[in-house]
Design a protein around this motif. Structure first.
Motif, PDB file in Angstrom:
ATOM      1  N   ILE A  47      -7.745  11.577  -3.117  1.00  0.00           N
ATOM      2  CA  ILE A  47      -6.504  10.891  -2.747  1.00  0.00           C
ATOM      3  C   ILE A  47      -5.351  11.629  -3.419  1.00  0.00           C
ATOM      4  CG2 ILE A  47      -5.262   8.698  -2.660  1.00  0.00           C
ATOM      5  CD1 ILE A  47      -7.828   7.249  -3.258  1.00  0.00           C
ATOM      6  N   ARG A  87      -2.977  -3.663  -2.819  1.00  0.00           N
ATOM      7  CA  ARG A  87      -2.261  -4.135  -4.000  1.00  0.00           C
ATOM      8  C   ARG A  87      -1.487  -5.403  -3.636  1.00  0.00           C
ATOM      9  NH1 ARG A  87      -1.904   0.002  -8.141  1.00  0.00           N
ATOM     10  NH2 ARG A  87      -2.938   1.888  -7.378  1.00  0.00           N
ATOM     11  N   GLU A 128      -3.508   3.940   0.856  1.00  0.00           N
ATOM     12  CA  GLU A 128      -4.368   4.000  -0.323  1.00  0.00           C
ATOM     13  C   GLU A 128      -5.622   3.140  -0.163  1.00  0.00           C
ATOM     14  OE1 GLU A 128      -3.581   3.325  -5.045  1.00  0.00           O
ATOM     15  OE2 GLU A 128      -3.114   1.657  -3.688  1.00  0.00           O
ATOM     16  N   ASN A 129      -5.483   1.984   0.466  1.00  0.00           N
ATOM     17  CA  ASN A 129      -6.605   1.034   0.522  1.00  0.00           C
ATOM     18  C   ASN A 129      -7.772   1.516   1.385  1.00  0.00           C
ATOM     19  OD1 ASN A 129      -5.102   0.303   3.130  1.00  0.00           O
ATOM     20  ND2 ASN A 129      -6.904  -1.020   3.232  1.00  0.00           N
ATOM     21  N   LEU A 148      -7.487   6.446  -8.718  1.00  0.00           N
ATOM     22  CA  LEU A 148      -6.449   5.467  -8.417  1.00  0.00           C
ATOM     23  C   LEU A 148      -5.588   5.217  -9.650  1.00  0.00           C
ATOM     24  CD1 LEU A 148      -8.518   2.701  -6.551  1.00  0.00           C
ATOM     25  CD2 LEU A 148      -7.241   4.576  -5.518  1.00  0.00           C
ATOM     26  N   TYR A 196      -1.304  11.536  -4.135  1.00  0.00           N
ATOM     27  CA  TYR A 196      -0.139  10.641  -4.149  1.00  0.00           C
ATOM     28  C   TYR A 196       1.149  11.463  -4.146  1.00  0.00           C
ATOM     29  CZ  TYR A 196      -3.315   6.828  -5.331  1.00  0.00           C
ATOM     30  OH  TYR A 196      -4.334   5.890  -5.311  1.00  0.00           O
ATOM     31  N   SER A 201       0.853  -1.186   0.000  1.00  0.00           N
ATOM     32  CA  SER A 201       0.000   0.000   0.000  1.00  0.00           C
ATOM     33  C   SER A 201       0.889   1.236   0.000  1.00  0.00           C
ATOM     34  CB  SER A 201      -0.895   0.057   1.252  1.00  0.00           C
ATOM     35  OG  SER A 201      -1.774  -1.019   1.301  1.00  0.00           O
ATOM     36  N   VAL A 251      -5.688  11.315 -11.843  1.00  0.00           N
ATOM     37  CA  VAL A 251      -5.025  11.072 -10.552  1.00  0.00           C
ATOM     38  C   VAL A 251      -4.416  12.374 -10.046  1.00  0.00           C
ATOM     39  CG1 VAL A 251      -3.275   9.715  -9.337  1.00  0.00           C
ATOM     40  CG2 VAL A 251      -4.492   8.709 -11.284  1.00  0.00           C
ATOM     41  N   TRP A 260      -7.592  -6.998  -3.148  1.00  0.00           N
ATOM     42  CA  TRP A 260      -7.655  -5.830  -4.026  1.00  0.00           C
ATOM     43  C   TRP A 260      -9.089  -5.386  -4.279  1.00  0.00           C
ATOM     44  CZ3 TRP A 260      -5.585  -1.648  -5.659  1.00  0.00           C
ATOM     45  CH2 TRP A 260      -5.987  -1.028  -6.836  1.00  0.00           C
ATOM     46  N   PRO A 290      -7.476  -0.907 -11.482  1.00  0.00           N
ATOM     47  CA  PRO A 290      -8.367   0.047 -10.809  1.00  0.00           C
ATOM     48  C   PRO A 290      -9.769   0.100 -11.388  1.00  0.00           C
ATOM     49  CG  PRO A 290      -6.231   1.047 -11.293  1.00  0.00           C
ATOM     50  CD  PRO A 290      -6.290  -0.249 -12.033  1.00  0.00           C
ATOM     51  N   GLY A 322      -8.835  -3.018  -1.417  1.00  0.00           N
ATOM     52  CA  GLY A 322      -7.914  -2.033  -1.974  1.00  0.00           C
ATOM     53  C   GLY A 322      -6.448  -2.269  -1.720  1.00  0.00           C
ATOM     54  N   VAL A 337     -10.817   2.859  -0.554  1.00  0.00           N
ATOM     55  CA  VAL A 337     -11.411   1.773  -1.331  1.00  0.00           C
ATOM     56  C   VAL A 337     -12.276   0.903  -0.433  1.00  0.00           C
ATOM     57  CG1 VAL A 337     -10.949  -0.275  -2.731  1.00  0.00           C
ATOM     58  CG2 VAL A 337      -9.485   1.753  -2.969  1.00  0.00           C
TER      59      VAL A 337
END
Length: 367
Positions: free
Chosen positions: A280, A323, A257-258, A341, A282, A122, A148, A317, A333, A321, A261
């Motif tokens: 979100i 990875r 990140e998760n 995402l 990044y 993540s 994004v 996933w 995504p 969420g 989700v």
């Protein structure tokens, strides 16, 4: 004649019973039938970071683990805290960083380590709101690219926080006070700990902080964290308060990140509002939370192996969420309803080594 018929019926019943007891399993094994375990499930006990509790307790994951003959009894614990000393009945620990594993190897429980492996990945992200993100885009700190939002100038954002720039100075007159990024306690929770590492690397001119450079940036890292006041001890608690109290109390937070989700899937009634308001962000670069599982018993090793099964990785996933931490597994995504995402996380900087991180954590533990 009646006795003879009765004997035939008795033999037929016995044959049917024998087939049910023995033949069914044989046919099942030949035809690739259900792998569901027979008899009582093996209970695996341990602790995991708050961001993985919903995953482990979900109906789907419980079912998939049961097919492997396992039942998980898990308690929530901060990643930094849990590795300092494992409980005697822990079969496993599931923190959120390889640094946590390295810290465990120096703890009093280090002799219990049997196996460890990364299960998920993540990226550390910032969560914010539509109006804040728009202001950061205008300030040149965030760039919206291919759907994004990327923080392309983290040094500038940290400078605004460090110099106590007011929200109104970047056009947000409706927000009170100065810019702030809320995070979890870095001495207890991994997300706060990893963000401290990301800050340190950023202040070190984008280079990974080492033993000979950490003292140069520590005062600035301490100054940034000193302004936060009370810090939550878990990522899930911080994320919940971010959503509950809104942009006024929590304009920006650090998380995984998760989290968005998973929340969106568990609370579909809020999905459209989340899409409209929550963003979100990044960091470029960011750092990976690798979620390694530490197995301390044979039962812990069985859980580690089970979590690598493709069905569990797929569920991780698509329902939570996370990875995949396995080579060759792609995370699309488009199967998720959350917007913003990226298909892959390309700009990543390594974490400092365990010795450096322990020094940073110790300096920040007094807040």
């Amino acid at each position: 004649m009646q006795k003879f018929l009765g004997l035939i019926i008795l033999l037929a019943v016995a044959a049917a019973a024998a087939f049910f007891m023995f033949g069914k399993d044989k046919i099942s094994s030949i035809s690739g039938g259900s792998s569901a375990p027979k008899g009582e499930l093996v209970t695996v006990t341990g602790r995991a970071g708050s961001e993985k509790i919903a995953f482990l307790q979900s109906e789907k994951v419980t079912q998939l683990l049961a097919e492997q003959g396992l039942k998980v009894n898990v308690k929530k614990a901060g990643s930094v805290e849990m590795v300092q000393e494992a409980a005697s009945d822990d079969d496993f620990l599931w923190p959120a960083s390889q640094i946590n594993v390295e810290s465990f190897k120096t703890s009093t429980s280090r002799t219990r380590l049997q196996q460890s492996a990364d299960i998920f990945n993540s990226p550390i992200v910032l969560y914010s709101w539509d109006i804040v993100t728009d202001a950061l885009i205008k300030a040149g700190i965030v760039q919206h690219k291919e759907g994004v939002n990327y923080i392309v100038d983290l040094p500038k954002l940290l400078e605004l926080v460090k110099t106590k720039k007011q929200w109104k100075e970047i056009g947000l007159t409706q927000l009170y006070g100065s810019l702030i990024i809320r995070t979890t306690d870095p001495s207890k929770s991994n997300s706060g700990n990893m963000f401290a590492a990301l800050i340190a690397n950023t202040l070190n001119n984008g280079e990974v902080v080492a033993t000979d450079t950490v003292d140069n940036v520590l005062p600035q890292v301490k100054d940034l964290y000193a302004r936060l006041g009370y810090m939550e001890q878990s990522s899930s608690d911080l994320f919940e308060k971010f959503l509950q109290q809104g942009v006024g109390a929590y304009p920006m937070i650090v998380g995984y990140e998760n989290q968005l989700v998973e929340y969106s899937l568990l609370h579909k009634e809020h999905l459209e509002l989340l899409k409209a308001k929550v963003r979100i962000l990044y960091p470029v670069p960011t750092v990976w939370a690798s979620h390694p599982l530490i197995a301390m018993t044979d039962k812990g090793k069985k859980l580690l192996a089970a979590l690598k099964e493709p069905k569990l990785q797929k569920s991780a996933w698509e329902q939570h969420g996370f990875r995949s931490g396995l080579m060759g597994v792609e995370n699309d995504p488009s199967v998720l309803e959350v917007v913003g995402l990226p298909k892959s996380i390309d700009a990543v900087i390594p974490m400092p080594n365990a010795t450096v991180m322990n020094k940073i954590t110790k300096q920040l533990s007094s807040f």
